[in-house]
Design a protein around this motif. Structure first.
Motif, PDB file in Angstrom:
ATOM      1  N   THR A  16      20.277  38.103  52.046  1.00  0.00           N
ATOM      2  CA  THR A  16      20.573  38.692  50.737  1.00  0.00           C
ATOM      3  C   THR A  16      21.960  39.310  50.724  1.00  0.00           C
ATOM      4  O   THR A  16      22.722  39.163  49.748  1.00  0.00           O
ATOM      5  N   GLN A  17      22.315  40.000  51.814  1.00  0.00           N
ATOM      6  CA  GLN A  17      23.624  40.645  51.871  1.00  0.00           C
ATOM      7  C   GLN A  17      24.765  39.637  51.993  1.00  0.00           C
ATOM      8  O   GLN A  17      25.915  39.965  51.710  1.00  0.00           O
ATOM      9  N   MET A  50      24.984  37.077  50.132  1.00  0.00           N
ATOM     10  CA  MET A  50      25.254  36.572  48.795  1.00  0.00           C
ATOM     11  C   MET A  50      26.576  37.147  48.275  1.00  0.00           C
ATOM     12  O   MET A  50      26.874  38.317  48.467  1.00  0.00           O
ATOM     13  N   SER A  51      27.351  36.315  47.641  1.00  0.00           N
ATOM     14  CA  SER A  51      28.694  36.693  47.195  1.00  0.00           C
ATOM     15  C   SER A  51      28.677  37.246  45.771  1.00  0.00           C
ATOM     16  O   SER A  51      27.804  36.914  44.962  1.00  0.00           O
ATOM     17  N   ASP A  52      29.661  38.085  45.485  1.00  0.00           N
ATOM     18  CA  ASP A  52      29.832  38.605  44.130  1.00  0.00           C
ATOM     19  C   ASP A  52      30.801  37.744  43.317  1.00  0.00           C
ATOM     20  O   ASP A  52      31.042  38.016  42.128  1.00  0.00           O
ATOM     21  N   ASN A  73      24.953  31.152  46.833  1.00  0.00           N
ATOM     22  CA  ASN A  73      24.025  32.238  46.549  1.00  0.00           C
ATOM     23  C   ASN A  73      22.623  31.732  46.289  1.00  0.00           C
ATOM     24  O   ASN A  73      21.630  32.343  46.718  1.00  0.00           O
ATOM     25  N   ARG A 100      19.507  32.871  48.405  1.00  0.00           N
ATOM     26  CA  ARG A 100      18.409  33.523  47.695  1.00  0.00           C
ATOM     27  C   ARG A 100      17.087  32.816  47.952  1.00  0.00           C
ATOM     28  O   ARG A 100      16.051  33.453  48.188  1.00  0.00           O
ATOM     29  N   THR A 103      19.365  37.855  41.153  1.00  0.00           N
ATOM     30  CA  THR A 103      20.631  38.465  41.541  1.00  0.00           C
ATOM     31  C   THR A 103      20.541  39.060  42.941  1.00  0.00           C
ATOM     32  O   THR A 103      19.446  39.257  43.483  1.00  0.00           O
ATOM     33  N   LYS A 104      21.687  39.363  43.502  1.00  0.00           N
ATOM     34  CA  LYS A 104      21.729  39.983  44.822  1.00  0.00           C
ATOM     35  C   LYS A 104      21.020  41.330  44.805  1.00  0.00           C
ATOM     36  O   LYS A 104      20.245  41.655  45.726  1.00  0.00           O
ATOM     37  N   ALA A 125      17.758  42.271  47.007  1.00  0.00           N
ATOM     38  CA  ALA A 125      17.861  43.356  47.986  1.00  0.00           C
ATOM     39  C   ALA A 125      16.724  44.352  47.801  1.00  0.00           C
ATOM     40  O   ALA A 125      16.113  44.815  48.778  1.00  0.00           O
TER      41      ALA A 125
END
Length: 586
Positions: free
Chosen positions: A439-440, A442-444, A454, A458, A489-490, A494
């Motif tokens: 999860t961490q 995953m990119s923004d 992502n 996910r 979403t991330k 999370a």
């Protein structure tokens, strides 16, 4: 560190200086008197005795109590037990009224084990030169074993106190300088990872199948799987998520191989069980005799102990002459016919009334077996007094034939005779650490490539959470109940992983450390504070104010340690003055 309390003696509770008579003796060490240094280090049996003492030391009431209290009691999981008036220090912990004089700020037990490990590393090579039966591979395995134990002890210390005195020197007399300054968290973590990386291939991979009580050895002592599990979690705290995933996969694949081998030994080559849980070799909660009875996995993992899902646990032999799990007896309770007596702790009201009041903030629905397994009481009442069930009893049967599941319990341990193992690492824990790392990762970024990456991350993380969640539910036909469209979403993923870790690992000494790790990553205490405040009904503004600084999520140094070690500087959240080395939350 206290000069007299920590380093005056090499060991305070190990076997006598003699050979171990059988394979099971290693896990059946009765506490002995202190051993004089000069009488040791002549043969392999002497080394084995000191190593055995490391394990019995970790099983001691003082050390195991701290594993529980440090890792769990400040979290949203734990509330006040009926017997808490007998332990004012613990009551202060539960009230978030920590001071440097609190008994649970003492770290002596951990540094005692660390010094035993350092002593083995110092003297074992010379023993191998004297004793031809002590082979080079056995020497390397022994050093790997105590290096891992030492690393585990330091890992508990830095997660609790942040910066701690760090040394790999064996202190064997009072003339040595021991008042060391605290080494920063990140530096200690790097040293632990480096140490484990250097010995990982020397650790025992599998104990021989001919070994008596093989299951106890395989999960009751440090193995290569245990080292990999430690590296998996340490890399997660270091924020090296790719390495975390790599080591998680080593553990998961090892468990898959073990499950396949055991299946073949039983004459069954099918992979049906693993396929039920998205390919992971998890034990089923469902009874093979009834489609409406559940609780098998819990009874096997926690009741019997040393299960196929276990990686490393402190093993208590079912013998009245051997050590008992005094910490669980005191904290979680014991049987006193015809009732079970609550210990110092209970499930917080926030947790225990989650299902009966139909709030579902923790367990999501009434069919989660973990609610009934962890919270023992009248589940149909919103005013029932609940006990912590995990480690308190040996077997649970959950009848899901009606509209509401009904649980019945058996095998409650009597007072001072609790023989439940304390699990340090198990498969579901490692799976969820991997899910957190994925999860961490995953990119923004808003690019198409990032979105595709992502989605893959996910799906992998959700697959893990889904498998563990699916295993826990009272349902005659296994099916996914988590809706993947709600976790896209991330941030949503999370939070889902964190929620699943709370449900799955409740009361296992994990929750507070999970909240601290979240705060470290976020750089603030907002999530931790929000979660913890849910268990308080009064004094919430005062408690909330204590968490305005990051310093407060760690523990203060014990006042006696500050007296004997002038190099230690008190955590500013619990002392006077401020330190620019520590980050603050405005």
């Amino acid at each position: 560190m206290k000069r007299k309390n920590i380093y005056s003696h090499i060991i305070g509770a190990v076997c006598a200086a003699c050979g171990l008579s059988s394979c099971s003796d290693f896990l059946e060490i009765e506490p002995q008197n202190e051993i004089i240094l000069e009488k040791f280090w002549n043969e392999k049996a002497d080394v084995d005795g000191i190593v055995a003492g490391c394990y019995s030391g970790m099983q001691s009431e003082g050390m195991l109590m701290r594993m529980m209290v440090w890792g769990e009691f400040r979290s949203d999981n734990i509330g006040r037990g009926q017997n808490l008036d007998k332990n004012t220090s613990l009551e202060s912990v539960l009230k978030e009224n920590l001071t440097a004089s609190n008994a649970y700020t003492s770290w002596n037990d951990f540094y005692n084990i660390i010094n035993r490990c350092n002593t083995v590393i110092k003297y074992a090579p010379a023993v191998a030169e004297k004793d031809p039966s002590f082979t080079d591979s056995e020497l390397k395995a022994t050093i790997a074993e105590v290096t891992a134990i030492r690393s585990l002890c330091y890992f508990y210390l830095i997660r609790t106190f942040r910066d701690v005195p760090y040394s790999t020197t064996a202190f064997t007399d009072d003339d040595q300088v021991m008042d060391l300054p605290a080494t920063p968290f990140e530096d200690v973590l790097d040293k632990l990872i480096t140490d484990l990386e250097s010995i990982k291939n020397d650790a025992v991979q599998r104990y021989p199948s001919s070994t008596e009580l093989k299951a106890l050895y395989q999960t009751g002592r440090i193995t290569q799987d245990a080292v990999h599990a430690m590296l998996c979690e340490m890399y997660l705290w270091k924020k090296d998520y790719q390495k975390c995933v790599e080591y998680a996969d080593l553990v998961i694949n090892s468990k898959k191989k073990q499950a396949e081998e055991e299946s073949e030994d039983l004459g069954n080559t099918s992979t049906q069980t693993a396929n039920q849980f998205n390919g992971f070799p998890l034990l089923s909660e469902a009874s093979q005799y009834s489609s409406t009875r559940f609780g098998y996995a819990f009874s096997t993992i926690f009741g019997e102990g040393n299960s196929s899902e276990s990686i490393f646990e402190l093993t208590f032999v079912d013998n009245d002459n051997m050590l008992s799990n005094a910490a669980v007896n005191l904290c979680y309770g014991y049987a006193s016919a015809p009732l079970a007596i609550m210990g110092f702790a209970s499930p917080s009201t926030y947790v225990s009334q989650d299902v009966s009041s139909k709030v579902y903030k923790v367990f999501r629905n009434q069919y989660d077996t973990r609610y009934y397994e962890n919270c023992t009481g009248n589940h149909s009442s919103s005013t029932s007094t609940f006990l912590i069930g995990k480690y308190l009893y040996q077997q649970v049967f959950i009848d899901a034939s009606g509209s509401t599941p009904v649980a019945s319990y058996s095998g409650f341990y009597p007072e001072k005779k609790n023989k439940s193992n304390w699990i340090i690492y198990r498969l579901a824990d490692i799976m969820l650490l991997k899910a957190e790392a994925l999860t961490q990762m995953m990119s923004d970024a808003d690019t198409e490539a990032a979105k595709a990456q992502n989605q893959q991350l996910r799906e992998q993380a959700f697959n893990i959470v889904s498998a563990i969640n699916k295993r826990s539910l009272c349902q005659p036909v296994l099916k996914d109940t988590l809706n993947p469209t709600l976790f896209t979403t991330k941030a949503q993923m999370a939070e889902l992983v964190m929620q699943e870790r709370q449900r799955e690992l409740m009361f296992e000494g994990k929750r507070w450390y999970d909240l601290v790790r979240w705060s470290q990553r976020a750089g603030n205490t907002q999530f931790l504070s929000t979660q913890v405040l849910q268990k308080f009904s009064t004094n919430t503004s005062v408690i909330q104010s204590k968490f305005t600084k990051m310093d407060a999520i760690y523990w203060p140094y014990n006042v006696d340690e500050l007296k004997v070690n002038k190099h230690l500087q008190q955590n500013p959240a619990f002392g006077s003055g401020e330190s620019g080395n520590y980050s603050k939350t405005n």
